[in-house]
Design a protein around this motif. Structure first.
Motif, PDB file in Angstrom:
ATOM      1  N   UNK A 335      32.516  44.012  34.679  1.00  0.00           N
ATOM      2  CA  UNK A 335      32.792  44.786  33.466  1.00  0.00           C
ATOM      3  C   UNK A 335      34.259  44.693  33.092  1.00  0.00           C
ATOM      4  N   UNK A 336      35.138  44.623  34.063  1.00  0.00           N
ATOM      5  CA  UNK A 336      36.553  44.406  33.771  1.00  0.00           C
ATOM      6  C   UNK A 336      36.750  43.045  33.105  1.00  0.00           C
ATOM      7  N   UNK A 337      36.088  42.031  33.627  1.00  0.00           N
ATOM      8  CA  UNK A 337      36.209  40.695  33.033  1.00  0.00           C
ATOM      9  C   UNK A 337      35.690  40.691  31.599  1.00  0.00           C
ATOM     10  N   UNK A 338      34.532  41.308  31.395  1.00  0.00           N
ATOM     11  CA  UNK A 338      33.937  41.355  30.056  1.00  0.00           C
ATOM     12  C   UNK A 338      34.850  42.081  29.075  1.00  0.00           C
ATOM     13  N   UNK A 339      35.540  43.104  29.554  1.00  0.00           N
ATOM     14  CA  UNK A 339      36.433  43.886  28.693  1.00  0.00           C
ATOM     15  C   UNK A 339      37.789  43.225  28.498  1.00  0.00           C
ATOM     16  N   UNK A 340      38.016  42.091  29.181  1.00  0.00           N
ATOM     17  CA  UNK A 340      39.292  41.389  29.034  1.00  0.00           C
ATOM     18  C   UNK A 340      40.456  42.071  29.717  1.00  0.00           C
ATOM     19  N   UNK A 341      40.184  42.840  30.761  1.00  0.00           N
ATOM     20  CA  UNK A 341      41.238  43.549  31.490  1.00  0.00           C
ATOM     21  C   UNK A 341      41.682  42.687  32.672  1.00  0.00           C
ATOM     22  N   UNK A 342      42.975  42.511  32.795  1.00  0.00           N
ATOM     23  CA  UNK A 342      43.511  41.691  33.877  1.00  0.00           C
ATOM     24  C   UNK A 342      43.342  42.399  35.219  1.00  0.00           C
ATOM     25  N   UNK A 343      42.924  41.643  36.236  1.00  0.00           N
ATOM     26  CA  UNK A 343      42.741  42.274  37.550  1.00  0.00           C
ATOM     27  C   UNK A 343      42.826  41.248  38.656  1.00  0.00           C
ATOM     28  N   UNK A 344      43.126  41.750  39.844  1.00  0.00           N
ATOM     29  CA  UNK A 344      43.006  40.957  41.060  1.00  0.00           C
ATOM     30  C   UNK A 344      42.131  41.728  42.040  1.00  0.00           C
ATOM     31  N   UNK A 345      41.778  41.092  43.140  1.00  0.00           N
ATOM     32  CA  UNK A 345      40.826  41.664  44.089  1.00  0.00           C
ATOM     33  C   UNK A 345      41.502  41.914  45.433  1.00  0.00           C
ATOM     34  N   UNK A 346      40.990  42.890  46.154  1.00  0.00           N
ATOM     35  CA  UNK A 346      41.592  43.252  47.432  1.00  0.00           C
ATOM     36  C   UNK A 346      40.520  43.554  48.467  1.00  0.00           C
ATOM     37  N   UNK A 347      40.900  43.390  49.725  1.00  0.00           N
ATOM     38  CA  UNK A 347      40.038  43.808  50.832  1.00  0.00           C
ATOM     39  C   UNK A 347      40.201  45.287  51.142  1.00  0.00           C
TER      40      UNK A 347
END
Length: 1014
Positions: A335-347
């Motif tokens: 949903x973040x990707x679809x909304x065009x919001x920049x993000x990274x992922x974490x453990x």
């Protein structure tokens, strides 16, 4: 032909050249440089660039060159990577790798324990030990190969590490996961500054709430700006000095919840800071608000586990919202990707880093693209941390952090063979490097003679034996040992069991048959398997329902719209000079009341038949504690800097429940833990709106004061927070306003000096005193918790001394004794109808209290101070008709027009009058009757509660609960992970919730209790 590699080179230990090291050598030096060439690989330089049949050359831990026309140095160790992929190693931007674990001890605000008022940190630091700006990750970092291996095995090569302790947490250090000396693992010493709303291990009493944490952050920003001028009064303050030094670093805020994200972003906006926000996993529930922050997010992949709810009794106590979150949480990243919001992922948040790739693939099943996933693990974290010149892609000059895999990195069948970190090789599943897929000639030397088979090996766990028939067996290969078990013939229960060693193209070993006969066997590689086209269908993304606002069964998938509404032929209680109108109409248009009378019409209006029904202005609760994440900041005697508005909770189910009781506005008060509490917030019950949408606009602003037992902590034997008596309460007030007068004078003096000297130094801005100055200047108004006549009289004297008026005395159960003094002073009264005898200071309360004060001429309201009571404030008002003989119209005004006057909003709400906001309730019966039900509750011309729609919602909830329960039970029966049943909970705040600092913990019946509404 099948490709194989003899790994003589695997015996080499790669080291970075020691020529420049300051460390002495104890033994024989190893001066070899790590020069390697990886050839014939598919190299994924970054999410947008893939090079086929390429070569990667590294030396001394750095990438020398990459591409298709790369020269291989003559002295390089050449590694043939034909059929293999090379990716940049992943980056975790939110780790505590290598950080010491904070030692958490019990502390903070506790009613029954001594408070730690001041900081116990030694040195020239600030006043609050939750501001830990002196912590530097680089100074406390120590590599941890156990944790490092778990991260490396999941593809990570570098992490941003910081100690998760405090509201301001100091700086993070960017390190590689190389098992090397700590000084070599450090890639960037000061890589980030960190913040949160949690005070961590601090045992200091303040802050004791989210409001307090926010206020402490706001005040520290202001203090740090002021400290830049190095005022003599402050001397050396290392906490503020470090704070200022850290402001040019990436600013990372741990929010962990969608509403905390909004709160953090507002702090950043106020001080011109764009935070990078570490999320919690439920942000998809308010994706528009997330997009509005303009922040880059760090998203965890920690999903809730299905609960064991096969027992229907247990299932009753799990809310629909919790079950929906279990189903929808894996879609957060998509949903973040679809909304065009920049993000990274974490453990971060995972109990075990080994869950990461599994959970990441689940996120992809729910719609996250491979390209975005790779970018979120490489380029984006590198960019936000300012280290893309070092890591994040495979480019010349960067650190040699890369993975060698069997295929596309996110494919379920892909194996990570090796993870190279700073040019050093770390084996992950290196034993599977050799490709074993193919056709083998299998010879089994049984006692009865040799038997020949064709062995078709698909992968390390799948193989088929072909003799006279095709035989399906069990096959495993771990890189060294081969095990094969298959039936002697089709349909036979007698199995042949083989075990042996793989030696490149020839496998051999021993075996036995069903009779225990021992024999030898060999399998020689023959040819490659003809790969068939993959005809399996890709996994379809699960079908998920729309996200409701709020995120529960009573939420809206589409927010209701403002309508033109005509209520016909009703009994209308105007609260104006017209009184009660029979068989009258009310026209609502554009969110306002536009006409009141008979025979009204509007062609575009939605008509509501009011025959036999009653229409009133919406109920206004002057004293409420719903819709907030925290209520009391009891860490200090004066906390006028804290604000309820900073921690509104728009998803409190009590908003909907109170709409069902005709409430349209609520005054959300700070609690009564201290003499001068926090600033209050008037809201409209716009169910489904965000925190800003709840706020009553153009409202002057109030603050909560308190007197009596709660403030002086009656019953506590260990109270060490001043005051400890009613005399002390009075002195706290005098002291606070004296300081506020001096503070105001200091600013006035500065304003005069600034006119003459542009370089005049401004005083320190104090948020606590700002609010008190507003009171003295009649820009902020007081609602005061009170019971006993003596303290009420004393409070009036303090107000007179400093030139302000007590706007409202709340509770005021001895108001009947001092009503004349209240009227003379100009104070209103907001009281209970018939609460008494629940503590010492209310023993003299009487049910005629409201009527007596009203007859004296005091403006009187009936309030709730209780989430349940607020749903029937009309009934509470009716009690004064019974006990005191008050007129019905005056009784209704006590929950409509009178509180509107107290709150200075009677020009907008409180009566049915043309031009006022269309906050209207349609009742089934006389509004003071115990039989009356709110059929429709309208706010600003929007129907937020409709009893008929509510009935349908209950049916929908039951159906949706059944679906989700079946899905959750199915997860268990299919062998999926489950956890024991745990009931959903919510916190019900009260005025005195400081007794245990949490409020009343109850089952979250947002959509569990089917009789939750009036």
């Amino acid at each position: 032909m099948r490709r194989s590699v003899l790994f003589a080179w695997l015996l080499l230990f790669t080291t970075v050249a020691r020529a420049q090291e300051t460390f002495p050598v104890n033994g024989v030096a190893d001066p070899r440089s790590g020069l390697y060439a990886f050839t014939n690989a598919t190299i994924v330089k970054d999410a947008a660039t893939t090079i086929s049949n390429a070569t990667l050359v590294i030396k001394d831990g750095r990438i020398v060159s990459v591409g298709t026309n790369v020269s291989v140095p003559a002295d390089a160790v050449v590694i043939d990577c034909k059929g293999k992929y090379i990716y940049p190693s992943f980056i975790d931007a939110y780790a505590d790798y290598g950080m010491p674990t904070p030692q958490r001890t019990q502390g903070g605000f506790n009613f029954n324990a001594p408070a730690q008022i001041t900081s116990n940190q030694k040195g020239a630091y600030g006043w609050n030990q939750a501001i830990r700006t002196d912590v530097q990750g680089v100074r406390i970092f120590t590599g941890d190969n156990v944790k490092g291996k778990a991260l490396r095995d999941n593809g990570f090569g570098s992490v941003l590490a910081h100690q998760r302790d405090g509201i301001a947490r100091g700086t993070g250090v960017f390190v590689s996961l190389a098992d090397a000396k700590d000084n070599k693992a450090i890639l960037k010493e000061k890589a980030s500054a960190h913040y949160s709303f949690s005070k961590g291990t601090s045992t200091q009493s303040y802050p004791a709430s989210i409001m307090g944490s926010i206020s402490l952050l706001r005040q520290t920003y202001l203090d740090a700006q002021w400290y830049k001028n190095n005022p003599l009064a402050e001397g050396v303050n290392l906490s503020l000095r470090f704070w200022n030094e850290h402001q040019n670093l990436p600013q990372i805020f741990e929010a962990n919840d969608k509403w905390a994200v909004v709160r953090a972003d507002k702090i950043g906006d106020e001080f011109g800071v764009q935070y990078i926000i570490k999320a919690g996993g439920n942000e998809y529930q308010r994706i528009n608000e997330m997009a509005g922050t303009k922040a880059t997010f760090i998203l965890p992949l920690n999903y809730p586990t299905a609960m064991d709810i096969e027992d229907p009794h247990d299932a009753r106590f799990v809310s629909l919202s919790d079950m929906k979150h279990w189903e929808m949480a894996p879609a957060n990243a998509a949903m973040f990707e679809k909304a065009g919001i920049n993000f990274c992922l974490t453990t971060s948040d995972l109990r075990d880093a080994r869950q990461f790739l599994t959970n990441l693939r689940k996120a992809m099943e729910y719609g996250l693209s491979e390209a975005k996933a790779l970018e979120a693990l490489t380029k984006i974290p590198a960019n936000i941390l300012g280290v893309y010149d070092m890591v994040g892609s495979i480019d010349a000059g960067k650190v040699a952090n890369f993975l060698i895999t069997s295929g596309p990195i996110f494919s379920e069948k892909t194996v990570i063979y090796q993870n190279w970190v700073q040019g050093e090789k770390y084996a992950v599943k290196e034993e599977m490097w050799n490709e074993i897929k193919g056709i083998y000639n299998l010879t089994v030397n049984t006692p009865g003679g040799a038997k020949n088979y064709t062995l078709d090996v698909k992968n390390s766990s799948t193989a088929t034996v072909i003799g006279k028939d095709t035989l399906t067996g069990r096959f495993t290969f771990d890189g060294k040992q081969v095990k094969l078990n298959f039936p002697e013939a089709k349909g036979s229960r007698n199995n042949i069991r083989l075990s042996g060693i793989a030696n490149d193209n020839l496998w051999s070993g021993v075996g036995d048959d069903a009779n225990g006969n021992r024999f030898t066997w060999t399998a020689a590689y023959s040819k490659e398997t003809v790969t068939k086209a993959d005809t399996t269908r890709p996994k379809m993304a699960p079908k998920l329902g729309a996200v409701p606002y709020p995120f529960n069964g009573y939420g809206f998938t589409e927010m209701p719209k403002q309508e033109t509404i005509l209520i016909k032929n009703a009994t209308v209680w105007t609260n104006e000079k017209e009184g009660v109108l029979q068989n009258a109409d009310v026209l609502i248009k554009g969110g306002k009341i536009t006409a009141v009378g008979k025979n009204l019409s509007d062609a575009g209006a939605k008509v509501i038949d009011g025959t036999g029904k009653h229409v009133t202005a919406g109920i206004i609760d002057e004293h409420s504690h719903i819709a907030a994440a925290s209520i009391n900041e009891g860490g200090q005697s004066v906390t006028s800097e804290v604000r309820i508005t900073d921690n509104l909770n728009p998803e409190d189910i009590n908003i909907y429940r109170q709409l069902s009781g005709g409430v349209t506005s609520s005054h959300i008060l700070h609690g009564s833990a201290n003499t001068i509490g926090g600033q209050t917030q008037l809201i409209k019950l716009r169910w489904g709106a965000n925190d800003e949408g709840l706020k009553f606009q153009n409202w002057p602003g109030f603050i909560k004061f308190a007197l009596g037992e709660n403030v002086k902590r009656s019953g506590s034997q260990q109270n060490n927070r001043f005051p400890d008596s009613r005399m002390g309460v009075s002195q706290v007030l005098i002291d606070a306003f004296t300081r506020a007068k001096d503070y105001e004078a200091g600013w006035k003096k500065y304003d005069e000096e600034k006119k003459k000297n542009a370089k005049a130094v401004a005083p320190r801005r104090d948020l606590e005193l700002d609010a008190l100055v507003e009171i003295m200047n009649k820009k902020r108004f007081i609602t005061c918790h009170s019971y006993v006549q003596s303290e009420i009289t004393d409070m009036i004297r303090v107000a007179d001394r400093f030139g302000f008026t007590l706007n409202t005395f709340t509770h005021i159960l001895e108001g009947f004794k001092v009503a004349d003094k209240m009227k003379e002073h100009g104070a209103a009264a907001s009281t209970f109808s018939d609460w008494w005898n629940y503590k010492m200071e209310v023993l003299d309360a009487i049910p005629q209290n409201a009527t007596i004060m009203q007859k004296v001429g005091v403006n009187v309201a009936i309030n709730s101070d209780d989430a349940e009571m607020a749903r029937h404030l009309n009934h509470e008002a009716a009690k004064s008709v019974k006990y005191g003989g008050m007129s019905e119209e005056d009784a209704l005004k006590m929950v409509t027009l009178n509180p509107a006057k107290m709150l200075h909003v009677d020009d907008k709400v409180g009566s049915i009058k043309v031009g006022k906001d269309a906050d209207v309730v349609v009742w089934s019966d006389h509004p003071l009757s115990i039989y009356a039900k709110a059929e429709k509750t309208i706010v600003d011309g929007i129907v937020y509660y409709d009893r008929e729609k509510d009935k349908q919602l209950r049916l929908d909830i039951a159906k949706e609960r059944a679906r989700l329960m079946a899905k959750m039970i199915g997860e268990k029966r299919m062998g999926g992970p489950t956890v024991p049943f745990s009931p959903s909970m919510e916190i019900m705040h009260t005025c005195t919730d400081h007794y245990h600092n949490h409020g009343l913990l109850v089952i979250d019946a947002d959509d569990v209790d089917q009789n939750s509404n009036q």
